[in-house]
Write a protein that holds these residues in place. Structure first.
Motif, PDB file in Angstrom:
ATOM      1  N   PRO A   1       7.525  -4.261   5.243  1.00  0.00           N
ATOM      2  CA  PRO A   1       6.572  -3.759   4.672  1.00  0.00           C
ATOM      3  C   PRO A   1       5.676  -5.077   4.122  1.00  0.00           C
ATOM      4  N   GLY A   2       4.360  -5.625   3.632  1.00  0.00           N
ATOM      5  CA  GLY A   2       3.575  -6.374   3.068  1.00  0.00           C
ATOM      6  C   GLY A   2       4.723  -8.098   3.996  1.00  0.00           C
ATOM      7  N   THR A   3       4.215  -8.424   4.468  1.00  0.00           N
ATOM      8  CA  THR A   3       5.238  -9.330   5.676  1.00  0.00           C
ATOM      9  C   THR A   3       3.428 -10.023   6.146  1.00  0.00           C
ATOM     10  N   CYS A   4       2.991  -9.415   6.173  1.00  0.00           N
ATOM     11  CA  CYS A   4       1.204  -9.851   6.751  1.00  0.00           C
ATOM     12  C   CYS A   4       0.420  -9.961   5.291  1.00  0.00           C
TER      13      CYS A   4
ATOM     14  N   VAL B   1       0.498  -1.385  -0.034  1.00  0.00           N
ATOM     15  CA  VAL B   1      -0.223  -0.139   0.305  1.00  0.00           C
ATOM     16  C   VAL B   1       1.067   1.549   0.266  1.00  0.00           C
ATOM     17  N   TYR B   2       2.009   0.759   0.298  1.00  0.00           N
ATOM     18  CA  TYR B   2       3.137   2.460   0.490  1.00  0.00           C
ATOM     19  C   TYR B   2       3.859   2.582  -0.387  1.00  0.00           C
ATOM     20  N   GLU B   3       3.658   3.642  -1.520  1.00  0.00           N
ATOM     21  CA  GLU B   3       4.807   4.156  -2.438  1.00  0.00           C
ATOM     22  C   GLU B   3       5.835   4.077  -2.155  1.00  0.00           C
ATOM     23  N   ILE B   4       6.663   4.564  -0.655  1.00  0.00           N
ATOM     24  CA  ILE B   4       8.031   4.394  -0.107  1.00  0.00           C
ATOM     25  C   ILE B   4       7.823   3.711   0.841  1.00  0.00           C
ATOM     26  N   ASN B   5       8.397   2.296   0.482  1.00  0.00           N
ATOM     27  CA  ASN B   5       8.296   1.375   2.217  1.00  0.00           C
ATOM     28  C   ASN B   5       8.783   2.559   3.553  1.00  0.00           C
TER      29      ASN B   5
ATOM     30  N   SER C   1       0.717  -0.489   8.123  1.00  0.00           N
ATOM     31  CA  SER C   1       1.252   0.168   8.849  1.00  0.00           C
ATOM     32  C   SER C   1       2.250  -0.145   8.384  1.00  0.00           C
ATOM     33  N   SER C   2       3.212   1.006  10.031  1.00  0.00           N
ATOM     34  CA  SER C   2       4.939   1.336   9.718  1.00  0.00           C
ATOM     35  C   SER C   2       5.101  -0.246  10.538  1.00  0.00           C
ATOM     36  N   LYS C   3       4.131  -0.722  11.222  1.00  0.00           N
ATOM     37  CA  LYS C   3       4.661  -1.682  12.529  1.00  0.00           C
ATOM     38  C   LYS C   3       4.202  -3.067  11.849  1.00  0.00           C
ATOM     39  N   GLU C   4       4.343  -3.496  10.440  1.00  0.00           N
ATOM     40  CA  GLU C   4       3.579  -4.564  10.345  1.00  0.00           C
ATOM     41  C   GLU C   4       4.309  -5.880  10.460  1.00  0.00           C
ATOM     42  N   TYR C   5       4.138  -6.793  10.898  1.00  0.00           N
ATOM     43  CA  TYR C   5       4.781  -7.581  10.903  1.00  0.00           C
ATOM     44  C   TYR C   5       3.892  -8.945  11.131  1.00  0.00           C
ATOM     45  N   VAL C   6       4.983 -10.642  10.681  1.00  0.00           N
ATOM     46  CA  VAL C   6       4.337 -11.296  10.988  1.00  0.00           C
ATOM     47  C   VAL C   6       4.910 -12.490  11.626  1.00  0.00           C
ATOM     48  N   TYR C   7       4.057 -13.606  12.325  1.00  0.00           N
ATOM     49  CA  TYR C   7       4.849 -14.839  13.223  1.00  0.00           C
ATOM     50  C   TYR C   7       5.419 -15.710  12.699  1.00  0.00           C
ATOM     51  N   VAL C   8       6.791 -15.894  12.384  1.00  0.00           N
ATOM     52  CA  VAL C   8       7.166 -17.286  12.258  1.00  0.00           C
ATOM     53  C   VAL C   8       6.824 -18.158  11.799  1.00  0.00           C
ATOM     54  N   ASP C   9       7.087 -18.375  13.402  1.00  0.00           N
ATOM     55  CA  ASP C   9       6.367 -20.110  13.041  1.00  0.00           C
ATOM     56  C   ASP C   9       5.227 -20.272  12.783  1.00  0.00           C
ATOM     57  N   SER C  10       4.112 -19.174  12.074  1.00  0.00           N
ATOM     58  CA  SER C  10       3.159 -19.030  11.364  1.00  0.00           C
ATOM     59  C   SER C  10       2.970 -19.707  10.734  1.00  0.00           C
ATOM     60  N   ILE C  11       4.298 -18.718   9.508  1.00  0.00           N
ATOM     61  CA  ILE C  11       4.934 -18.754   7.934  1.00  0.00           C
ATOM     62  C   ILE C  11       4.931 -21.204   7.464  1.00  0.00           C
ATOM     63  N   PHE C  12       5.215 -21.107   8.744  1.00  0.00           N
ATOM     64  CA  PHE C  12       6.476 -22.588   8.653  1.00  0.00           C
ATOM     65  C   PHE C  12       5.126 -23.951   9.196  1.00  0.00           C
ATOM     66  N   GLN C  13       3.670 -23.815   9.945  1.00  0.00           N
ATOM     67  CA  GLN C  13       2.936 -24.197  10.371  1.00  0.00           C
ATOM     68  C   GLN C  13       2.276 -24.207   9.267  1.00  0.00           C
ATOM     69  N   LYS C  14       1.989 -22.759   8.161  1.00  0.00           N
ATOM     70  CA  LYS C  14       0.779 -23.014   7.119  1.00  0.00           C
ATOM     71  C   LYS C  14       1.056 -23.732   5.974  1.00  0.00           C
TER      72      LYS C  14
ATOM     73  N   GLY D   1      -2.753 -17.367   4.527  1.00  0.00           N
ATOM     74  CA  GLY D   1      -1.275 -16.907   5.335  1.00  0.00           C
ATOM     75  C   GLY D   1      -0.832 -17.119   7.024  1.00  0.00           C
ATOM     76  N   PRO D   2      -0.717 -16.650   7.572  1.00  0.00           N
ATOM     77  CA  PRO D   2       0.143 -16.901   8.431  1.00  0.00           C
ATOM     78  C   PRO D   2      -0.175 -15.474   9.141  1.00  0.00           C
ATOM     79  N   LYS D   3      -0.056 -16.327  10.852  1.00  0.00           N
ATOM     80  CA  LYS D   3      -0.697 -15.433  11.366  1.00  0.00           C
ATOM     81  C   LYS D   3       0.261 -13.668  11.550  1.00  0.00           C
ATOM     82  N   GLY D   4      -0.060 -12.802  11.930  1.00  0.00           N
ATOM     83  CA  GLY D   4       1.109 -11.309  12.270  1.00  0.00           C
ATOM     84  C   GLY D   4      -0.323  -9.715  11.981  1.00  0.00           C
ATOM     85  N   ASN D   5       0.157  -9.403  11.802  1.00  0.00           N
ATOM     86  CA  ASN D   5      -0.457  -7.794  12.476  1.00  0.00           C
ATOM     87  C   ASN D   5      -0.150  -7.020  11.804  1.00  0.00           C
ATOM     88  N   PHE D   6      -1.081  -5.792  11.943  1.00  0.00           N
ATOM     89  CA  PHE D   6      -0.523  -4.316  11.603  1.00  0.00           C
ATOM     90  C   PHE D   6      -0.721  -3.559  10.157  1.00  0.00           C
ATOM     91  N   SER D   7      -0.741  -4.743  10.255  1.00  0.00           N
ATOM     92  CA  SER D   7      -1.170  -4.641   8.037  1.00  0.00           C
ATOM     93  C   SER D   7      -1.521  -3.367   7.782  1.00  0.00           C
TER      94      SER D   7
END
Length: 383
Positions: free
Chosen positions: A116-119, A98-102, A358-371, A350-356
């Motif tokens: 950006p985009g991890t989640c 969603v952002y023109e500049i990361n 936004s500048s705080k966006e993240y994904v849980y690493v273990d959730s990626i493997f689980q999915k 998709g994997p579990k994460g939060n703050f899509s």
């Protein structure tokens, strides 16, 4: 190729464990490429990265690229030897952000990957791709599974409509890789989404002489918007957000023109029709025009079709120590469009994460493997 079903889950786990470093490396490299929806070069650069490495590991697939002047490509991976007798499964993802500049630096902690985009939804895209890689290596079979990567989901997937329609009409099941819920819920219903432009004209004039006589476009617009605001939760958990207001030129001039952009959402297409009729009635009574900018249908799941694979889903979730749960969401996804064409459409793989977004966006690493493990398990039951 796995023959003993009792050892299936162990081999899937071992395969994912072996590929953990590769998964995170490729996700970080993908996140590092800016793929803002209108960054055509960045989106196609990200596709190039995937083609140089990951897509080479599934040579049984043909890659179709559909192009437009102003947007990145629509990427469609289909098996070269597709089996028409088996149900056709579509894995649906998007690569745009969603952002023109990361606005966020990539950072990895013990349990999270920030960027950006991890989640939303490069994490989900990586899950889909590695699910195909796992099926290839462990089962040597993906002849009925397709992958579609959209470049413009964040603005409503308005491009490539006829191409998408043909794809959606040709599949039996569609799994969408938006992030799962906080308790790993899948999504079985999403709100219909409309964006409306309201505009009206006033009399204008000098504020010192005509303010009590001449009609102000802004005052008229405010009157309508206040009434629309009262429609929140009036119909099927409806939400009406007055996002943009424009009008007037300067303080001593009575405004001759006013405009507003309104976001309207509710569950169910019939409910949306009723809500839109109410909005037009209120607006028309004060001579405010209403124009549709975007109209996206609601996503819903056919319960009869879901029932056919419910046991399969429950068993696959159970193997990951998860309970199969469903939730409703107010936000839209490509599932809104896909579900209109007859396929059983489920979202949230998709994997579990939060703050899509936004500048705080993240994904849980273990959730990626689980999915990845979950999807390899689910998809292996269809091949």
């Amino acid at each position: 190729m796995i023959k003993n079903k009792n050892s299936e889950q162990i081999k899937i786990r071992n395969w994912v464990e072996k590929n953990k470093n590769s998964v995170i490396k490729n996700l970080i490299n993908l996140v590092d490429i800016n793929t803002w929806t209108k960054n055509k070069h960045g989106i196609n650069k990200a596709y190039g990265y995937l083609e140089k490495d990951l897509f080479k590991k599934i040579p049984d697939y043909s890659i179709k690229k559909y192009k437009q002047n102003n947007l990145g490509d629509l990427l469609y991976l289909i098996p070269k030897n597709a089996l028409k007798k088996k149900p056709i499964i579509l894995l649906s993802c998007h690569i745009d952000t969603v952002y023109e500049i990361n606005r966020q630096k990539i950072k990895q902690t013990k349990d999270k990957l920030f960027g950006p985009g991890t989640c939303d939804m490069k994490g989900g895209l990586i899950v889909a791709i590695y699910s195909l890689l796992g099926l290839k290596e462990l089962f040597n079979n993906q002849e009925n599974i397709q992958l579609l990567i959209s470049p413009d989901e964040e603005i409503g997937s308005t491009a490539y409509r006829e191409i998408r329609k043909k794809i959606y009409q040709s599949v039996d099941y569609a799994f969408i890789f938006e992030s799962c819920g906080d308790k790993d819920e899948l999504v079985q219903e999403r709100k219909s989404i409309y964006q409306l432009r309201l505009n009206t004209k006033g009399d204008g004039g000098h504020a010192g002489y005509y303010v009590n006589k001449n009609k102000s476009a802004i005052t008229t617009m405010m009157s309508v918007l206040l009434k629309l605001d009262k429609l929140n939760n009036a119909i099927s958990n409806s939400s009406i957000n007055i996002g943009v207001i424009k009008g007037g030129t300067q303080a001593n001039v009575i405004p001759e023109y006013a405009e507003a952009i309104v976001d309207v959402r509710c569950f169910g297409d019939n409910n949306m029709r009723n809500l839109l009729n109410e909005i037009k009635l209120i607006s028309g009574s004060e001579k405010v025009n209403v124009e549709t900018i975007i109209g996206i249908p609601a996503m819903s799941v056919d319960d009869k079709k879901l029932k056919k694979i419910l046991s399969l889903l429950k068993n696959s979730f159970r193997k990951e120590n998860l309970n199969l749960r469903f939730e409703k969401r107010g936000g839209g996804s490509d599932a809104n469009q896909i579900s209109q064409y007859g396929a059983l459409c489920l979202d949230g793989f998709g994997p579990k994460g939060n703050f899509s977004h936004s500048s705080k966006e993240y994904v849980y690493v273990d959730s990626i493997f689980q999915k990845i493990r979950l999807m390899v398990n689910i998809l292996s039951k269809f091949i």
